[in-house]
Scaffold this motif. Sequence first.
Motif, short mmCIF file in Angstrom:
data_model
loop_
_atom_site.label_atom_id
_atom_site.label_comp_id
_atom_site.label_asym_id
_atom_site.label_seq_id
_atom_site.Cartn_x
_atom_site.Cartn_y
_atom_site.Cartn_z
N ILE A 106 0.84 -1.21 0.00
CA ILE A 106 0.00 0.00 0.00
C ILE A 106 0.87 1.25 0.00
O ILE A 106 0.69 2.16 -0.82
N GLU A 107 1.85 1.29 0.91
CA GLU A 107 2.73 2.47 0.99
C GLU A 107 3.44 2.71 -0.33
O GLU A 107 3.51 3.83 -0.84
N SER A 108 3.98 1.65 -0.90
CA SER A 108 4.77 1.77 -2.11
C SER A 108 3.87 2.06 -3.32
O SER A 108 4.18 2.90 -4.16
N GLY A 109 2.71 1.39 -3.37
CA GLY A 109 1.79 1.56 -4.51
C GLY A 109 1.20 2.95 -4.58
O GLY A 109 0.94 3.48 -5.67
N THR A 136 -9.79 -0.47 5.36
CA THR A 136 -10.09 -0.80 3.97
C THR A 136 -8.94 -0.31 3.10
O THR A 136 -8.50 0.82 3.22
N GLY A 137 -8.45 -1.19 2.21
CA GLY A 137 -7.29 -0.84 1.40
C GLY A 137 -7.67 0.01 0.19
O GLY A 137 -8.80 -0.01 -0.27
N PRO A 138 -6.71 0.75 -0.33
CA PRO A 138 -6.93 1.53 -1.54
C PRO A 138 -6.81 0.63 -2.78
O PRO A 138 -6.11 -0.38 -2.74
N ARG A 139 -7.50 0.99 -3.85
CA ARG A 139 -7.23 0.32 -5.14
C ARG A 139 -5.91 0.86 -5.65
O ARG A 139 -5.67 2.05 -5.62
N LEU A 140 -5.04 -0.04 -6.11
CA LEU A 140 -3.71 0.40 -6.56
C LEU A 140 -3.60 0.44 -8.09
O LEU A 140 -2.55 0.81 -8.62
N GLY A 178 -3.61 -7.58 -8.77
CA GLY A 178 -2.38 -7.91 -9.50
C GLY A 178 -1.25 -6.96 -9.14
O GLY A 178 -0.10 -7.38 -8.98
N ARG A 179 -1.60 -5.69 -8.97
CA ARG A 179 -0.59 -4.70 -8.58
C ARG A 179 -0.06 -4.97 -7.16
O ARG A 179 1.13 -4.89 -6.90
N TYR A 180 -0.99 -5.30 -6.24
CA TYR A 180 -0.56 -5.68 -4.89
C TYR A 180 0.43 -6.85 -4.97
O TYR A 180 1.50 -6.84 -4.34
N LEU A 181 0.09 -7.87 -5.75
CA LEU A 181 0.95 -9.06 -5.84
C LEU A 181 2.32 -8.70 -6.39
O LEU A 181 3.35 -9.16 -5.88
N ALA A 182 2.35 -7.88 -7.45
CA ALA A 182 3.63 -7.49 -8.05
C ALA A 182 4.50 -6.76 -7.03
O ALA A 182 5.70 -7.02 -6.92
N LEU A 183 3.89 -5.86 -6.26
CA LEU A 183 4.65 -5.10 -5.27
C LEU A 183 5.16 -6.01 -4.16
O LEU A 183 6.27 -5.84 -3.65
N MET A 184 4.34 -6.98 -3.77
CA MET A 184 4.74 -7.87 -2.67
C MET A 184 5.86 -8.82 -3.09
O MET A 184 6.62 -9.29 -2.25
N ARG A 185 5.97 -9.10 -4.36
CA ARG A 185 7.02 -10.02 -4.82
C ARG A 185 8.43 -9.42 -4.71
O ARG A 185 9.42 -10.15 -4.72
#
Lengths: 371, 371
Positions: free
Chosen positions: B261-264, B313-317, B324-331
């Motif tokens: 979330i922070e990075s996105g 509640t999380g933001p849409r990234l 998919g964006r969350y997953l890419a950032l977490m990888r």
Amino acid sequence: MHANSSPATQQVRIDLGERSYPINIAAGLLGDPATYQNLPAASTALVVTNAVVAPLYADALRNALQPHYKRVLLVVLPDGEVHKDWPTLQLIFDALLENGCDRKTVLFALGGGVVGDMTGFAAACYMRGVPFVQVPTTLLAQVDSSVGGKTAINHPLGKNMVGAFYQPERVICDLDVLQSLPSRELSAGLAEIIKYGPIADMGFFGWIEDNIGALLARDPAALAHAIRRSCEIKAHVVGQDERENGLRAILNFGHTFGHAIESGLGYGRWLHGEGVGCGMVMAARLSQRLGLVDDAFVERLRALIQRAGLPVTGPRLSPEDSAGRYLALMRVDKKAEAGEIKFVVIAAPGSAMVRSAPDALVREVIDASCD
Amino acid sequence: MHANSSPATQQVRIDLGERSYPINIAAGLLGDPATYQNLPAASTALVVTNAVVAPLYADALRNALQPHYKRVLLVVLPDGEVHKDWPTLQLIFDALLENGCDRKTVLFALGGGVVGDMTGFAAACYMRGVPFVQVPTTLLAQVDSSVGGKTAINHPLGKNMVGAFYQPERVICDLDVLQSLPSRELSAGLAEIIKYGPIADMGFFGWIEDNIGALLARDPAALAHAIRRSCEIKAHVVGQDERENGLRAILNFGHTFGHAIESGLGYGRWLHGEGVGCGMVMAARLSQRLGLVDDAFVERLRALIQRAGLPVTGPRLSPEDSAGRYLALMRVDKKAEAGEIKFVVIAAPGSAMVRSAPDALVREVIDASCD
């Protein structure tokens, strides 16, 4: 610390608890895949080297690492002490992050002391610590930076001012790489080897006197013994004082004067080992003036340093007050405390200690030791 | 690890062998000279702070240090995560070298997590290590960065990618500084406090539920207990795994989602503690989908996080494929290994573990947790 001998590979084991590691010494190690067995498991290796060493050995090392890693990456740094700085260090971090390297990635330092210090510091800092292996390609790096875990970069205001104590997984001393070393660099390496005599082992000093011809002729058996014995002595000292709180300072015999010469002339004019060689003559002479050793000892040390192809007379560092300039430079040494210079002196042949000395006496020694 | 209580100062002792140190917790510590007694002897102290904190507390700290040092120097860094980089770190080294600071100089980190991380890393590297003291001025820094020895700066390609494990001599948690803290930052600190419930101590979780009003009202006794218990739990975990090889990873509960979330969103949009608060809801929901905890537990955690003033509640990234964006950032997270995301999940209330999870399940959790 103990040593194993075999016809093929000699090994010095550095015992630092969970940070222990071996130094392997033999001809032909660098390009042999077996050299790199049983390192921490990882998918990626990063070889860090410089523009001078890369054409000589980078392919051989990469080929030897291929069987052990999915990817073997390479970073080539610009050569020289002047590039031992943050922007150059950043090239290593850039390569690691651009290639998505995780915290298991193993770094390989292929080069002399500068490459070893920078790669080690990068390994200490990347993700707060990844494993690294030293593959030193100079005699100086093989006997000196391979033991002790000192890593660093320079700051515009001082040498090695930003760094870490961080131990490698393994050190690979390939005797073959010494065959192509410029002779000035061979002599610079011999300075650090000779050092271990007066501070720790006069028997070893006698052996060097008897074998200086073979060492200068790059006889592999003589080099292997000199490297192994130097690493053993250094390991013995470091093992008692890993973070340089006391005893370890004796390893800086000759370095306080030597650093002043290097710094006063501008880094790169004299090699580090050349400064240490001449600095040892000065430090021995200071020990004599302090009443610790006799003239004959100073002359014996001076003679061997000269035979090793090293300078034994210091440069003038100022047209007016050369000794004053030496003193000013020595007062900013890392070992100085509250402006008082700490000298490593020979308490008796084979034994060193750290102490201060009156400025007037130090001036006498410098004046007696310079052109 | 054990705790002493007295009416005046509470203390948590961090036991790491020769690198052990105390965390002192009380009102009024920062400006009291007695707070800084019996630190390693030195002639110079350097206070490192930032442009926001300096006008509030720099004079008080300098005055309190005057009786203990010949010189008390000050460096004021620019404020903010965006300055947690090498050029800003260099300001600390510049100040040390321009003032001829030797290797006994003590650094004092006066500020939040960024100042603490940078000062700690500067202390770890300057002359390969000088002592430092943490004086955290945010609740987050008091409970989080004061234990564990993690120091770092950011790299353009990743957060906290360059750093060291390095322990302070002492941590000073002055409760008075929390009275002027913006409420958004108070809540961000509470996120890390709440974290210790689900991963280690549901009794403490119940205490927080009962005392969330007092904590938000900044009651000193409630804050002191929350800080002490958080530090105790963290110390217990870190003491078993100082260099983050295993157990310590559970302290990152909520952080994998939170960092994404922070990075996105771009660093600074959400506070770190806000990302962790929302990330804990996501990680709890993932634990539930994995069959480890029930719906009621997820709801109980979500409710407390919300009461603490944190987003749940999380933001849409991404407009197309947010999950998919969350997953890419977490990888690209530091904990990821060879591209596989490692999640901290709740194995049972009060106990955490690290494991991977099918992408499809993680997508479900993200979609269920975002706007």
